[in-house]
Each structure stands twice: as structure tokens, then as C-alpha cells.
Design a protein around this motif. Structure first.
Motif, short mmCIF file in Angstrom:
data_model
loop_
_atom_site.label_atom_id
_atom_site.label_comp_id
_atom_site.label_asym_id
_atom_site.label_seq_id
_atom_site.Cartn_x
_atom_site.Cartn_y
_atom_site.Cartn_z
N TYR A 503 0.81 -1.22 0.00
CA TYR A 503 0.00 0.00 0.00
C TYR A 503 0.84 1.27 0.00
O TYR A 503 0.52 2.23 -0.73
N PRO A 504 1.92 1.38 0.78
CA PRO A 504 2.72 2.61 0.74
C PRO A 504 3.25 2.91 -0.67
O PRO A 504 3.25 4.07 -1.10
N GLU A 505 3.69 1.85 -1.37
CA GLU A 505 4.20 2.06 -2.73
C GLU A 505 3.08 2.52 -3.66
O GLU A 505 3.30 3.40 -4.51
N ALA A 506 1.89 1.95 -3.51
CA ALA A 506 0.76 2.35 -4.35
C ALA A 506 0.40 3.81 -4.11
O ALA A 506 0.21 4.59 -5.06
N ILE A 507 0.33 4.21 -2.86
CA ILE A 507 -0.03 5.60 -2.53
C ILE A 507 1.03 6.56 -3.03
O ILE A 507 0.72 7.62 -3.61
N ALA A 508 2.30 6.21 -2.83
CA ALA A 508 3.40 7.10 -3.27
C ALA A 508 3.38 7.27 -4.78
O ALA A 508 3.59 8.38 -5.30
N LEU A 509 3.12 6.19 -5.50
CA LEU A 509 3.07 6.26 -6.97
C LEU A 509 1.95 7.20 -7.43
O LEU A 509 2.14 8.03 -8.31
N LEU A 510 0.80 7.08 -6.81
CA LEU A 510 -0.34 7.91 -7.20
C LEU A 510 -0.12 9.37 -6.84
O LEU A 510 -0.45 10.28 -7.62
N ARG A 511 0.40 9.63 -5.65
CA ARG A 511 0.64 11.03 -5.25
C ARG A 511 1.71 11.67 -6.14
O ARG A 511 1.62 12.86 -6.48
N ARG A 512 2.71 10.89 -6.52
CA ARG A 512 3.73 11.42 -7.43
C ARG A 512 3.11 11.79 -8.77
O ARG A 512 3.45 12.82 -9.37
N GLU A 513 2.17 10.96 -9.23
CA GLU A 513 1.53 11.24 -10.51
C GLU A 513 0.68 12.50 -10.44
O GLU A 513 0.60 13.27 -11.40
N LEU A 514 0.05 12.73 -9.29
CA LEU A 514 -0.76 13.94 -9.13
C LEU A 514 0.11 15.20 -9.14
O LEU A 514 -0.34 16.28 -9.53
N ARG A 515 1.38 15.07 -8.72
CA ARG A 515 2.30 16.22 -8.70
C ARG A 515 3.04 16.40 -10.00
O ARG A 515 3.82 17.34 -10.16
N ARG A 516 2.84 15.48 -10.95
CA ARG A 516 3.61 15.51 -12.18
C ARG A 516 3.35 16.78 -12.99
O ARG A 516 2.24 17.32 -12.99
N GLN A 517 4.39 17.23 -13.68
CA GLN A 517 4.28 18.38 -14.58
C GLN A 517 4.63 17.94 -16.00
O GLN A 517 5.65 17.29 -16.20
N PRO A 518 3.84 18.27 -17.03
CA PRO A 518 2.55 18.95 -16.84
C PRO A 518 1.57 18.07 -16.09
O PRO A 518 1.58 16.85 -16.23
N PRO A 537 -10.37 1.09 3.57
CA PRO A 537 -9.70 1.04 4.87
C PRO A 537 -8.67 -0.07 4.96
O PRO A 537 -8.31 -0.50 6.04
N HIS A 538 -8.20 -0.56 3.80
CA HIS A 538 -7.31 -1.72 3.80
C HIS A 538 -6.01 -1.45 4.55
O HIS A 538 -5.50 -2.30 5.26
N ASN A 539 -5.47 -0.26 4.38
CA ASN A 539 -4.19 0.05 5.03
C ASN A 539 -4.21 1.43 5.67
O ASN A 539 -3.63 1.63 6.71
N THR A 540 -4.88 2.35 5.02
CA THR A 540 -5.00 3.71 5.53
C THR A 540 -6.42 3.89 6.07
O THR A 540 -7.37 3.48 5.42
N PRO A 543 -10.83 7.99 7.67
CA PRO A 543 -10.78 9.42 8.02
C PRO A 543 -9.60 10.16 7.40
O PRO A 543 -9.71 11.34 7.06
N GLN A 544 -8.48 9.45 7.21
CA GLN A 544 -7.32 10.09 6.58
C GLN A 544 -7.55 10.36 5.10
O GLN A 544 -6.85 11.19 4.50
N MET A 545 -8.50 9.67 4.50
CA MET A 545 -8.77 9.80 3.08
C MET A 545 -10.02 10.61 2.76
O MET A 545 -10.35 10.80 1.60
N ARG A 546 -10.72 11.06 3.79
CA ARG A 546 -11.97 11.80 3.53
C ARG A 546 -11.74 13.00 2.62
O ARG A 546 -12.53 13.27 1.71
N GLY A 547 -10.67 13.74 2.88
CA GLY A 547 -10.38 14.92 2.06
C GLY A 547 -10.13 14.57 0.61
O GLY A 547 -10.64 15.25 -0.30
N SER A 723 0.79 -9.12 8.25
CA SER A 723 0.04 -7.88 7.98
C SER A 723 -0.87 -7.55 9.16
O SER A 723 -1.31 -8.41 9.91
N ASP A 724 -1.17 -6.25 9.29
CA ASP A 724 -1.99 -5.78 10.39
C ASP A 724 -2.98 -4.75 9.86
O ASP A 724 -2.96 -3.60 10.25
N ASN A 725 -3.84 -5.18 8.95
CA ASN A 725 -4.82 -4.27 8.38
C ASN A 725 -6.21 -4.88 8.50
O ASN A 725 -6.42 -5.86 9.20
#
Length: 979
Positions: A503-518, A537-540, A543-547, A723-725
Motif C-alpha cells: 500500500y505505501p508504494e501504491a499511494i506514493a506512486l499515485l501522489r507522485r503522478e498527481l504532482r507531475r508536470q505537466p 480502509p485496507h491500510n489507511t 478518516p485520513q482519506m476523507r479529504g 500484515s496488520d490491516n
């Protein structure tokens, strides 16, 4: 060479007219299998052993004996150089199938057409599968086909050399091992144990542990059997030398014997020289077998090479094209090869070498350039004859090495034909196409599109890591104008990381893509946002994802993207329902349902995951009818569009509803189907989640203490690992549930606390009251009244906060346990009556029936015997109608007393006390093992008596000890004597 006694009888469909040497014990087991066909016998026979040990010969003898008793026999073989032909051994077995028994079932024939193909009678030629076919549906259709074929007197399907089987066949075999075909049908497989893929070995081992599989491991023949049965004309000293050199392997012994006789006829080499030449057995055997080719003319040798290289396409017209011989010359060569017993005829005019070992030797000794020529000629002849792209592809791959648009097109077509039913083969053909496609700038976009397609095929076939690596390559090479391909690759890669539990790798990949330019386009941002939200709620925590969910929802609405909006609403509904935010979850679910119900299926074809999330949200909220409706629609679309990864979640949603509404046979079947798919996908985390849900269904559907339920829960925990999710807590919770119903409250408590922590805060909030009820039961069972009171009080508070009927009913049952333990049956009766009403209000029939059955004896104790009897009758009827074995067991414990007698209740029957008397809880096989232990037999002796493995006996015995609460064989013997 005379094919006496062993595996030299390896030609397809040869029934072994020569006598079989030795193997009397093995034949006894096989006779038992045929005798018990359809009457509780094993559904599969697993014949294992080294090359040449006699597997094929023993299989031929089984088939011959079965045919003599009127049993239908189908025989097929996997082959070494055709491992990417999907369902090849099954297609081979079905090649001679008579359509007459199936003419009344044209839909069934159509369903299995990817295996039967269009070229039946001429060897395997799988027809092009529908692009929307479901490979797991195909597995079920094959099982129905086999069941129908078995109705006319029984069926034996014998598959040889399955260690070489293609991945699609291995997956189908795994399904048939886990779900034995009902009726008089037995599947027989022969394989080399060390070369068998681990997944099939594991499935067969699990089957052997449950007696569904009979394993026959072939060992070397004894010297007397070899010498007297195969070489009685030789002096004893020379025969002993040959036996020692061959080490009891029949094929090696026969090869030595043949060489010895040929040498003696020429007045040449001595026996000692022959045996000394063997050295390492395989190497020496190869030299002996190749020596058989020495007398061949050059033309005969070329013809033999063509047969070895062509494999299933070794029919006269293709052999003639590959050798350039006239019909007359070809007939002469084939006649000579048959007389030397190097080549044997098979079904459909095909020819095959006498033994797979000989094919391997001839194939590998054929010059590489010559092999290419043969494959090129075969591809041309098959194209001329109108063969399928899959049949052409295996020869194109091995003969075309430079850019050839026509060959490239055939490879892509082969990939399309196998995409839905054999994704591993699809990925293979796409890889072959990629190797042909020039790696140039001009072909770059097409290349990346092909890589993306191959990654999808790898993902659904279980090659998740290879899929991820390929997607990284696509992401890294995509040009600035290829935004669609790049976003698709990023989202698919993140989904793959999720299935790998990263999950951390998946989230990091997606957030990096959102910051990509253009920066990504707004529509791409919606796709990325939806995938990012999927980590909750698998890993995160949600409430952390509501926004993030709110931003995605707003962006989708601003674009008028109804599918994106529905996806965000479904994520919000699921997340809020999981967290126990009932009001917010309900509002989001209603909005999502309104949107999704108004969209046509075509709009949801690209992605129907919102239906899965919405269905689960509604299930958590107790809206069972809506949940099932959306799950059904999602299943239909996912199957049609090939979204295999969604099927387990949708099937489990339906299974969960089935458990709550007390339709247990259906729930159990749905969970079993989800398990098959999860194993095919290859995600350990998904499989663990599926197994946990399967355990829940098995606990409810089975008699109290059923070992299969506990085994499924234990496998779920083992598969999940450290795992602990959410999914890990689910696995541990179901282990606690299974342990409690199996009579082990201490283990149940430990598992539940491992799932949620000492305060249960690690558990899904919406499920805490139900799981707290289990802890109350476990605590009272062990005499820990204080802890039971604490858990009951917490359950009440959690249920009040949620306000959901099923959870409120659970908290009321917990409180009733405490009241009854305190000697207050009147209060307990009131609480259980309320629990019945709450359960009925939500349509949770399982919990309504449980509450009724628990209330019945309490009513009697409170002086309301007539009402208690009526409640018992109603609860018992619900349990029987719904197939709830657990509740039927509870009903036996709470049956109203006979009029004129009294049985005041002092406590509720705990889940751990539902088990019938100690010996009554044993299965028939466990009782049989217990009786033999009482007679003083050892585990090995019991294994021999019952045709089981010692490991299987140990497993049964451990369950007997647990169920009877004895720790020693002497204690068990004493218990059996008293009974």
C-alpha cells in the motif's frame, strides 16, 4: 523394444495389451477406486514417480479395467514442447468424445468450446474463446460436462505427464481437485513429482489430506519382478547386472535389455560393457535410446525429427510439408518407423514417439536450423488449412525472428483468442509479438499499448510482480503526449501494488503522478483519486482519506463525470459504513445507488468497481436486498468485461448477504467460487480475505466443530502473514469464531484479541458488537465472568452508537448471557425477545433464528414453556430451511423438554457447548481412525488398512483428540471402550 511391464507403453490412448509386471498393491488400490466409483470413493488418483518408472503403463491398465466394467474413459496427455497451448491435455482427452450423450445440452457444449475447439478428432485445437468469456465459468462448465458424461455408467478421465501441463490446464485441474465432480467420476493424473508446479502439488497434497485424492507413488520394481517378468530368458547373472544398472526403473531396464539382445544378435558387446556405459542413468539411457536410431536411413531420420518437433501437429499432411517427401515416400518412412516401434499412431491420424523421453532426445538432437525449418513449414501448412491463430502461433514463435507483419498479426490474434480463458498463454503470445515488433520511435506507442495489454493479462493470470515491472517500464517510457496510456499504467500499477499488499508504494506512486508536470488532466485526476481512495480502509484509515474522496467527488461533478461521481460516492459510502458512520454512509449510499442505477451497463463496462463498494456498504448497513441487487449487477458486468479482479469482492458480498439472511448453501458455493478466482489472481492478501469469508460461511453452514471451517480460517491467517490491516483482522476474527464453535474458547479469545487488540479498537467498528458477543461467550465458557461483563457492556455502547438492528441484537444476546449467568432468566428472556425482533426487522434470518433458539430454553426457565416451544419450532424451521448446520446443532441442544419433565436453564448454550457428545461429533472417517487406534494399530498400520497416507492419519487423529478432549492413544482407547 517390447513394451512389457512399464512405461514403454506411453503412446496416447494405448490400452496396454501386454501383461503388467508387478504393481499388485497399486492395482489393488485402483480396483478399489473403480469399485467405489460414485459411492464415496476418491475423486482423483495421483500417480507419481520418476521418468520411466511405469506411470503411463499403470494408467493404461486402470483405463483398460475401467472400460471392461462399462466405464467411459477419456485419455489425454500434456507434452513438453506445447506448454502454451491452453487446455492441451483436456483437449486431447476430449478429442475422441462422442457428442451423442451431449446433444441434449447444446449450451453446455458451447460453454466448453474453448477446450473442445473446432478440430476435434484431429488433436488439440482450442477454438477462439469469446472475448467476454469467464475462465472460471469455463471451469464450472467443464465440471458439469464431466458430471453429465459420468451419468451413463461412470467416467474416468486420465491425464498423463501433467508436470508439463499448460497454466490454463493446471488452473482447471486445481479447480477439479478443490471441487470434486459429483457422481461416478474420477480424474487420474500421472506426473513426475519434482517437475510438477508447486501450485498443483499443493492442491493435490491438500486433497490427499482430506481423502479426496488417492496418491500412488511408484517406486522401483523389485529385482525378482524385473528379471522374471521381463528377462526370464537371460542367465540369472546377466539379468542381475542389468537390474543393478537400471536400479529397478522399468524403462531403463528394458532399454538395457533391448541393447543387450541387439548386441548379442550381432555377436558384439558384452553385458558388462553395456552396463558400464550407462554411467549416470539418464545420460546412459539417452545413449542407448539414440543408438536405436543408428539403423535409420537419412530420410527416416528426418521424418522422425519432424514427428518429434511437430508434436500434436504430427499428422501426415504436415509431416509431408515439413519433410518435402511424396506421399509414397512418407508412407514408406512412417511404416519403417512404426515397425521399429519408434512411432505409434494416435487419435485423429496423429503420430507420436513411443515415449516422451525418446521425443525429448530426438528433439534436442535435431539441429536448431532443422527445427526452425520444420516449424516454418508447419505454420505455412496450418495457415493454408485454416487452423486457429493459437495453433499457428506456436510454430510462428519458433520460426520467425525478424519483423514480419503477417506473423505479428497472427500472434496478436492468438493473444486475443486466449485472453479471457487462458491469460498466461495470452501474455506469452503478446511477449512473442513484442519480440518481433521493432523497438523504434515510430512503433513506440504501439509497443507501449502492447505492453499494457500484456501487463493486464499477467495481472489476471497471477503474475503480479511481472505485471508491476512491465508497468513501470511503460510509465518510464511513455511520451508527454501519451497521457492516456500513462494514466492507465499508473492506476493499474497502483492496483497491482495493492493486491501485492504494498500500500505505501501504491499511494506514493499515485501522489507522485498527481504532482507531475505537466499535471494530469482533470479526468485523469479523477481516475487517480479514485484509486488513491481505494487504500482505505485496507491500510489507511478512511478518516485520513476523507479529504481526498471529497476532492475527487467535487472534481468529477465539475466535469459532469457521472461514473467518476458514482465511484467517489461508493468509496465514501463504504468508508463511512466501515467506520460506523451510519447516517453519512446511508446518505452517500443512496446518492451512489441513484446514479449507478440510472447508468446503462455499457457505461459501467470500463469499470464496475463502484458496484462492489456500494454493495458492501449496503451489506454493512443491513440493506441486504439492495446489496445483493448491486452485487448481482456487478457480477454480470465484471464477467462480461473480463474484470476478474472484482469477482471475488462481488461474490463475497453476495455470500455475506447469504449468511446474514440464512441461505448457507448458496453462501458456501459463492465463497468457494471466490476462492478459485483469488488463487488464480495470485494475491495472497486477497486470498486471505476470501478464505476468512469462506470460514465464516463454513462455520454457519456446517455442524458445530466442523474441521473444514477451522482449516479455512487457519489458512487465512497463515496466508495473510504478519500484515496488520482490515483484512488481517478479518482473518483473525474468523479464526476466533471457528475456534469457539469448535469448542476451544481459549484459542478463540486469543485470536479475537489478536485481531482487535485488548480494547478491540483494531476491529472494524461496525462489527465490534458481533465480535464482542463471541468474547462474552468465550469468557463465560472459561469462568471469567468479570471479562464477560466488560465485553457485554462495551457491546451495548457500540451497538447504541451504530443504531443498526443486527448489532443491537448481538448486544442484547450478550446482555442476556450475563443476566442468565446471574440467575435472572426473566430479564434474559426479555432481552432475547428484543434480539429476535431486532434481527427480524433487518431481515437477518440467521441471527433471528439463533436468537429464537437461544430464547427457547430461557422461556421455559422463566415459566413460559409454550412460548419457548413455539420459538424453538420457528428457529429450527429457519435453520433447516437455510441449511445452517451450526444452528441445527444448537437446536439439538435447546430442544424443549418432553411434557411432564422440566429442564431449567442456568445458562445459555455457548457456541463452544453446541458440540454434541464427544464421539458423536466425529466424522465417519475420524470414528474409523479412532476405532483402529482402540484396536492398538499404529498410524502406519491404519494408513495401510484405510489406503491413506500416514500424514492424513495424523491429521485425523489430531482432530479426534481435540474433539474428544483426550490427549493420549490410551485415553482414546478407554473412551471408545466405554462407548
Amino acid at each position: 523394444m517390447t513394451p512389457v511391464g512399464a512405461s514403454s507403453d506411453a503412446a496416447p490412448h494405448h490400452d496396454g495389451g501386454s501383461p503388467l509386471v508387478g504393481r499388485s498393491a497399486e492395482l489393488g488400490k485402483l480396483d478399489t477406486v473403480i469399485d467405489r466409483l460414485g459411492r464415496g470413493g476418491p475423486s482423483l488418483v495421483d500417480i507419481t514417480g520418476a521418468a520411466g518408472i511405469g506411470k503411463s503403463r499403470l494408467m493404461a491398465e486402470l483405463c483398460l479395467r475401467a472400460r471392461r466394467r462399462g466405464v467411459t474413459v477419456l485419455r489425454g496427455r500434456a507434452t513438453e514442447y506445447e506448454r502454451h497451448l491452453p487446455f492441451q491435455p483436456f483437449a486431447d482427452a476430449f478429442a475422441d468424445l462422442d457428442d451423442r450423450p451431449l446433444r441434449a445440452a447444446p449450451a453446455l457444449l458451447d460453454a466448453v468450446s474453448p477446450i473442445l475447439g473446432g478440430g476435434r478428432g484431429a488433436g488439440p485445437s482450442p477454438g477462439p474463446a469469446s472475448a467476454t468469456a469467464d475462465r472460471f465459468g469455463l471451469h464450472r462448465s467443464v465440471a458439469r460436462l464431466l458430471a453429465q458424461l459420468g451419468r451413463g455408467g461412470g467416467l474416468v478421465v486420465a491425464l498423463d505427464d501433467v508436470h508439463w501441463a499448460d497454466p490454463a490446464s493446471l488452473e482447471l485441474l486445481g479447480h477439479l481437485v478443490r471441487h470434486p465432480v459429483p457422481g461416478p467420476v474420477v480424474l487420474v493424473v500421472a506426473r513426475r513429482d519434482r517437475q510438477t508446479p508447486s501450485a498443483l502439488t499443493a492442491a493435490l497434497t491438500r486433497g490427499a489430506d482430506t481423502d479426496a485424492v488417492t496418491r500412488i507413488g511408484l517406486t522401483p520394481l523389485a529385482e525378482q519382478e524385473c528379471v522374471e517378468g521381463l528377462a526370464s530368458d537371460l542367465p540369472s547373472g546377466r539379468a542381475a547386472q542389468l537390474y543393478a544398472a537400471g536400479e529397478g526403473n522399468p524403462l531403463y531396464f528394458l532399454s538395457l535389455l533391448h541393447a543387450h539382445r541387439e548386441s548379442a544378435a550381432r555377436g558384439g558387446t558384452s553385458t558388462t560393457a553395456l552396463t558400464d556405459s550407462l554411467g549416470e542413468l539418464p545420460t546412459g539411457l539417452g545413449a542407448l535410446l539414440l543408438d536405436e536410431l543408428t539403423p535409420l536411413t537419412p530420410s527416416q531420420r528426418r521424418t522422425l525429427e519432424a514427428v518429434a518437433v511437430l508434436g500434436d501437429h504430427a499428422v501426415p499432411q504436415v509431416i509431408g510439408r515439413a519433410t518435402g517427401l511424396t506421399d509414397a515416400a512418407l508412407d514408406d518412412d512412417l511404416g519403417a518407423l512404426e515397425r521399429r516401434d519408434l512411432v505409434r499412431p494416435g487419435p485423429g491420424g496423429r503420430l507420436a514417439l513411443r515415449h516422451p523421453v525418446i521425443r525429448t532426445l530426438v528433439h534436442e538432437s535435431t539441429a536448431a536450423r532443422r527445427r526452425v525449418e520444420i516449424h516454418r513449414a508447419a505454420a505455412a501448412e496450418l495457415a493454408r488449412a485454416g487452423a486457429t491463430a493459437v495453433e499457428q502461433a506456436q510454430h510462428i514463435e519458433r520460426s520467425v525472428t525478424v519483423w514480419d507483419p503477417q506473423a505479428y498479426a497472427v500472434l496478436r490474434q492468438a493473444a486475443e483468442q486466449t485472453a479471457s480463458t487462458a491469460p498466461t498463454s495470452c501474455a506469452h503470445w503478446l511477449g512473442a509479438a513484442l519480440r518481433l515488433l521493432p523497438d523504434t520511435v515510430g512503433h513506440g506507442p504501439e509497443r507501449r499499448d502492447l505492453m499494457l495489454r500484456r501487463a493486464r493479462a499477467l495481472g489476471v493470470a497471477g503474475g503480479l510482480r511481472e505485471c508491476r515491472d512491465l508497468l513501470h517500464e511503460v510509465i518510464g517510457s511513455a511520451g508527454p503526449d501519451e497521457t492516456g496510456v500513462r494514466t492507465s499504467a499508473v492506476v493499474l500499477c497502483a492496483s497491482t501494488e495493492r493486491h501485492l499488499g504494498r500500500y505505501p508504494e501504491a499511494i506514493a506512486l499515485l501522489r507522485r503522478e498527481l504532482r507531475r508536470q505537466p499535471e494530469p488532466s482533470p479526468s485523469d485526476r479523477v481516475s487517480i483519486g479514485l484509486e488513491l481512495s481505494s487504500s482505505a480502509p485496507h491500510n489507511t484509515s478512511y478518516p485520513q482519506m476523507r479529504g481526498e474522496v471529497a476532492r475527487t467527488l467535487a472534481e468529477a461533478r465539475s466535469l459532469g463525470d457521472e461514473l467518476g461521481e458514482a465511484g467517489a460516492l461508493a468509496v465514501a459510502a463504504f468508508g463511512e459504513a466501515y467506520e460506523g458512520g451510519v447516517a453519512a454512509a446511508g446518505a452517500f449510499a443512496e446518492q451512489a445507488a441513484e446514479l449507478l442505477d440510472g447508468l446503462p451497463d455499457g457505461d459501467l463496462t470500463a469499470v464496475c468497481e463502484p458496484l462492489a463498494r456500494l454493495g458492501w456498504a449496503e451489506a454493512f448497513l443491513g440493506r441486504f436486498t439492495d446489496a445483493e441487487r448491486h452485487a448481482d449487477r456487478g457480477l454480470e458486468i465484471a464477467r462480461r468485461s473480463g474484470q476478474v479482479y472484482l469477482l471475488p469482492l462481488l461474490l463475497l458480498c453476495k455470500a455475506h448477504v447469504g449468511i446474514q439472511t440464512c441461505r448457507l448453501p448458496s453462501a458456501r458455493d459463492l465463497a468457494a467460487e471466490a476462492e478459485d478466482i483469488a488463487r488464480g489472481i495470485g494475491s495472497s492478501e486477497l486470498l486471505a480475505f476470501v478464505l476468512a469469508n469462506k470460514a465464516q460461511a463454513l462455520v454457519a453452514a456446517s455442524e458445530p466443530g466442523a474441521p473444514k471451517a477451522l482449516a479455512a480460517a487457519e489458512e487465512a491467517v497463515a496466508t495473510m502473514g504478519p500484515s496488520d490491516n482490515w483484512r488481517a483482522s478479518m482473518a483473525w476474527s474468523m479464526l476466533g469464531y471457528a475456534a469457539l464453535t469448535g469448542g476451544d474458547p481459549h484459542r478463540a479469545r486469543d485470536a479475537l484479541l489478536r485481531a482487535g487488540g485488548d480494547d478491540l479498537q483494531g476491529l472494524q467498528p461496525s462489527m465490534r458488537p458481533l465480535l464482542s458477543e463471541l468474547l462474552v461467550t468465550a469468557a463465560l465458557s472459561t469462568g471469567d465472568v468479570d471479562s464477560a461483563s466488560v465485553w457485554a457492556e462495551r457491546a451495548g455502547k457500540e451497538a447504541e452508537r451504530l443504531g443498526l438492528p443486527v448489532q443491537r441484537a448481538s448486544a442484547l444476546r450478550s446482555a442476556a448471557q450475563i443476566a442468565l449467568h446471574g440467575g435472572d432468566p426473566a430479564t434474559a428472556a426479555t432481552l432475547l425477545t428484543e434480539a429476535v425482533a431486532e434481527s427480524a426487522r433487518s431481515g437477518a434470518v440467521f441471527w433471528e433464528a439463533r436468537s429464537l433458539l437461544l430464547a427457547a430454553p430461557v422461556m421455559t426457565a422463566a415459566g413460559l414453556g409454550a412460548r419457548g416451544a413455539a420459538m424453538w419450532e420457528q428457529g429450527h424451521r429457519m435453520a433447516v430451511t437455510g441449511g445452517a448446520g451450526l444452528l441445527i446443532g444448537l437446536a439439538e441442544m435447546t430442544r424443549p423438554p418432553v411434557p411432564g419433565t422440566s429442564a431449567p436453564a442456568t445458562s445459555l448454550p455457548a457456541a463452544s457447548s453446541i458440540t454434541p457428545p464427544r464421539l458423536a461429533s466425529l466424522t465417519a472417517r475420524e470414528r474409523e481412525v479412532a476405532e483402529l487406534v482402540a484396536e492398538g494399530l499404529t498410524n502406519q498400520a491404519i494408513a495401510t488398512r484405510l489406503y491413506l497416507s500416514p500424514r492424513t492419519v495424523e491429521t485425523h487423529l489430531s482432530r479426534v483428540f481435540r474433539k474428544t478432549d483426550v490427549a493420549t492413544r490410551a485415553g482414546l482407547a478407554a473412551l471408545m471402550a466405554r462407548s
